[in-house]
Design an enzyme around this catalytic site. Structure first.
Site, PDB file in Angstrom:
ATOM      1  N   ASP A 148      42.080  35.453  49.026  1.00 21.90           N
ATOM      2  CA  ASP A 148      42.417  36.833  48.689  1.00 21.90           C
ATOM      3  C   ASP A 148      43.139  37.480  49.870  1.00 21.90           C
ATOM      4  O   ASP A 148      42.768  37.286  51.032  1.00 21.90           O
ATOM      5  CB  ASP A 148      41.149  37.615  48.350  1.00 21.90           C
ATOM      6  CG  ASP A 148      41.446  38.901  47.599  1.00 21.90           C
ATOM      7  OD1 ASP A 148      41.103  38.974  46.405  1.00 21.90           O
ATOM      8  OD2 ASP A 148      42.029  39.826  48.204  1.00 21.90           O
ATOM      9  N   VAL A 153      44.432  43.217  38.718  1.00 22.91           N
ATOM     10  CA  VAL A 153      45.524  42.278  38.410  1.00 22.91           C
ATOM     11  C   VAL A 153      45.235  41.672  37.039  1.00 22.91           C
ATOM     12  O   VAL A 153      44.169  41.074  36.828  1.00 22.91           O
ATOM     13  CB  VAL A 153      45.631  41.161  39.477  1.00 22.91           C
ATOM     14  CG1 VAL A 153      46.742  40.180  39.103  1.00 22.91           C
ATOM     15  CG2 VAL A 153      45.886  41.750  40.860  1.00 22.91           C
ATOM     16  N   HIS A 158      40.953  36.026  36.802  1.00 24.73           N
ATOM     17  CA  HIS A 158      40.667  35.423  38.102  1.00 24.73           C
ATOM     18  C   HIS A 158      39.180  35.524  38.398  1.00 24.73           C
ATOM     19  O   HIS A 158      38.515  36.491  38.030  1.00 24.73           O
ATOM     20  CB  HIS A 158      41.490  36.077  39.225  1.00 24.73           C
ATOM     21  CG  HIS A 158      41.432  37.563  39.245  1.00 24.73           C
ATOM     22  ND1 HIS A 158      42.160  38.350  38.376  1.00 24.73           N
ATOM     23  CD2 HIS A 158      40.733  38.428  40.027  1.00 24.73           C
ATOM     24  CE1 HIS A 158      41.917  39.621  38.628  1.00 24.73           C
ATOM     25  NE2 HIS A 158      41.044  39.699  39.612  1.00 24.73           N
TER      26      HIS A 158
END
Ligand code: 5GP
Length: 113
Positions: A30, A95, A99
């Protein structure tokens, strides 16, 4: 379907610190880590969020979780870690490409914010 920053990372249009890749998924660090180890595991298939998965994704979702385990082991998180899938607006997802966060290397707190 809208292109996202993660699609660009999959295509190598933008750089990322990739720690694992196979035909189905990619894992990378990240950019704004919230723990000493903070890795994202994403499917290469464009799925905006967990609620968009279907029975067709049964094997893919199992694969992702097993890869979470493998990547966490390879990152040395042998004292435990947290796995998070922020989903939608209330879930704090920023986003729109599914994920899985792996967070570790420090004591996690509960409840999360
Ligand atoms: P969300 O809030 O959607 O669950 O998580 C999105 C994560 O993606 C955030 O932790 C954020 O720091 C990370 N992120 C956003 N843009 C980039 C980027 O360009 N590269 C990397 N490696 N991570 C990113």
């Amino acid at each position: 379907m809208a292109d996202t920053i993660f699609s660009k990372i999959i295509r190598r249009d933008i750089p990322a610190d990739i720690v694992y890749e196979d035909d189905l998924c990619l894992a990378f660090r990240d950019i704004a880590p919230q723990a000493p180890v903070h890795i994202l595991v994403i499917p290469k298939k464009t799925i905006p969020k967990l609620t968009d998965t279907t029975s067709e994704d049964h094997a893919l979702m199992g694969h992702l979780l097993l890869k979470v385990k493998q990547v966490a082991e390879e990152a040395g998180l042998d004292n435990g870690y947290r796995v998070v899938i922020n989903t939608g607006e209330d879930g704090g997802q920023t986003v729109d490409h599914l994920h899985i966060h792996i967070l570790g290397g420090r004591q996690m707190q509960w409840p999360p914010g």
